[in-house]
Design a protein around this motif. Sequence first.
Motif, PDB file in Angstrom:
ATOM      1  N   UNK A 160       0.849  -1.333  -0.045  1.00 23.68           N
ATOM      2  CA  UNK A 160      -0.156   0.044   0.042  1.00 23.68           C
ATOM      3  C   UNK A 160       0.848   1.396  -0.024  1.00 23.68           C
ATOM      4  N   UNK A 161       1.852   1.357   0.812  1.00 26.39           N
ATOM      5  CA  UNK A 161       2.631   2.463   0.924  1.00 26.39           C
ATOM      6  C   UNK A 161       3.540   2.495  -0.650  1.00 26.39           C
ATOM      7  N   UNK A 162       4.005   1.539  -1.148  1.00 30.82           N
ATOM      8  CA  UNK A 162       4.685   1.889  -2.660  1.00 30.82           C
ATOM      9  C   UNK A 162       3.689   2.067  -3.743  1.00 30.82           C
ATOM     10  N   UNK A 163       2.582   1.472  -3.686  1.00 32.90           N
ATOM     11  CA  UNK A 163       1.474   1.869  -4.643  1.00 32.90           C
ATOM     12  C   UNK A 163       0.914   3.299  -4.363  1.00 32.90           C
ATOM     13  N   UNK A 164       0.485   3.477  -3.139  1.00 35.47           N
ATOM     14  CA  UNK A 164       0.110   4.797  -2.843  1.00 35.47           C
ATOM     15  C   UNK A 164       0.832   5.827  -2.882  1.00 35.47           C
ATOM     16  N   UNK A 263       5.683   2.671   5.128  1.00 31.11           N
ATOM     17  CA  UNK A 263       6.493   1.758   4.519  1.00 31.11           C
ATOM     18  C   UNK A 263       7.643   1.286   5.567  1.00 31.11           C
ATOM     19  N   UNK A 264       8.330   2.122   6.221  1.00 29.30           N
ATOM     20  CA  UNK A 264       9.306   1.717   7.268  1.00 29.30           C
ATOM     21  C   UNK A 264       8.333   1.042   8.470  1.00 29.30           C
ATOM     22  N   UNK A 265       7.461   1.606   8.722  1.00 33.29           N
ATOM     23  CA  UNK A 265       6.779   1.131  10.111  1.00 33.29           C
ATOM     24  C   UNK A 265       6.365  -0.259   9.938  1.00 33.29           C
ATOM     25  N   UNK A 266       5.681  -0.507   8.638  1.00 34.95           N
ATOM     26  CA  UNK A 266       5.272  -1.793   8.009  1.00 34.95           C
ATOM     27  C   UNK A 266       6.464  -3.046   7.814  1.00 34.95           C
ATOM     28  N   UNK A 267       7.418  -2.425   7.341  1.00 36.88           N
ATOM     29  CA  UNK A 267       8.664  -3.558   7.393  1.00 36.88           C
ATOM     30  C   UNK A 267       9.009  -4.025   8.810  1.00 36.88           C
TER      31      UNK A 267
END
Length: 411
Positions: A160-164, A263-267
Amino acid sequence: MNASPLPLDLQRAARLAILVSALGYFVDIYDMVIFSVVRAASLEAIGVPAAERMSVGVRLLNMQMMGMLAGGILWGVLGDRRGRLSVLFGSIFLYSAANLANAFVQTVEQYSLLRVLAGIGLAGELGAGITLVSELMSKEHRGYGTTLVATNGVMGAIAAALVGSRLDWRTAYLIGGCMGFALLCLRVTVHEPRLFTALKEQVVSRGNFLRLLKPGPSARRYLSVVLVGVPIWFVIGVLITFAPEFGKALGMKEVPLVAHAVLVGNVGTVLGDVGSGLFSQFTRSRKKSVALFLVLGALGTAALFTVGSSSLWAFYACCGVLGFSAGYMAVLVTIAAEQFGTNLRATAATTVPNFIRGSTVLLTSGLQLATPSLGLRGAALCVGGLALAVAFVALRGIDETFGRDLDFVET
């Protein structure tokens, strides 16, 4: 003593359930997180003034979470009365349709309605998947299965972070909806666990949500599990979702981007899910794993508001640590599934994560109430500190369930 291996047909059923549940949770988290990522761009596109975007964003997030509260009860009851698979089908269909429609919103009112419907749909996936996997796997190894579900699922937040951050916000919603409908094709290959099919032959109350809240040991165990999980959503729903606002409040010259924080948080959360699941298997204790991650959450929150403002890299590093500390949801939902009998298991496992997510309404409301007098930084420390303190106390009210046989009912 080594656990006896499952028969080959049950092993295949368990592997397939893990695959479908993991992919379902991937799409579930993608659709949940994509709103946080495209929040600012979507509100700007439909004409919301810049000064009102945070308040409108909080309102929309709260609408989604209220939908998840209602959906958690709905899907949980259906899961124990009609079956775990009915929840997987119904929830996937609803949130996929709602997120496709999100791509075409023109007003805040339309956006609000669709976030409620999306929230209701998103409420069923994790609890049903964890219940299904838990009932199909051996008691000694089910922690590995639920860890795989959560780990692959949280990858949806990274997607989601990458697509958004790279595509138009309407396209991002369309992708989420299409992935959900594609997933429905896999759902038809999964079968109900034998524990549930055997339950249908017994004369016992199934899916009675009020039974979980009846004063006594059941209510203590149930409410304790919910309260232990609130810090997860303080991290995800407050600190990371509103990363730009916290960056400004900390006086940072370069304001963090929400897509990068997510992105970082979900990694970090992916790594945390692996770590908490493996730690619980290694120590043969669910509670020790959760306690460790609560401590990490307290340290991560303190770091964000002290050294986090020193640079953009430091802020994102703190987001990664916080994300890691929030990676105990799968262990917690597994605890919820193991706390209760087969006739209440889906209700408990499905409502718990949604009550935790729904706590965002209380967390953001508390944040808004305290900000005028304490400032955003002080308000966040107070709200987060209270959530962590309550979680530590509530952990004592949970039974240790590692290795528990799930072939029992609540009477």
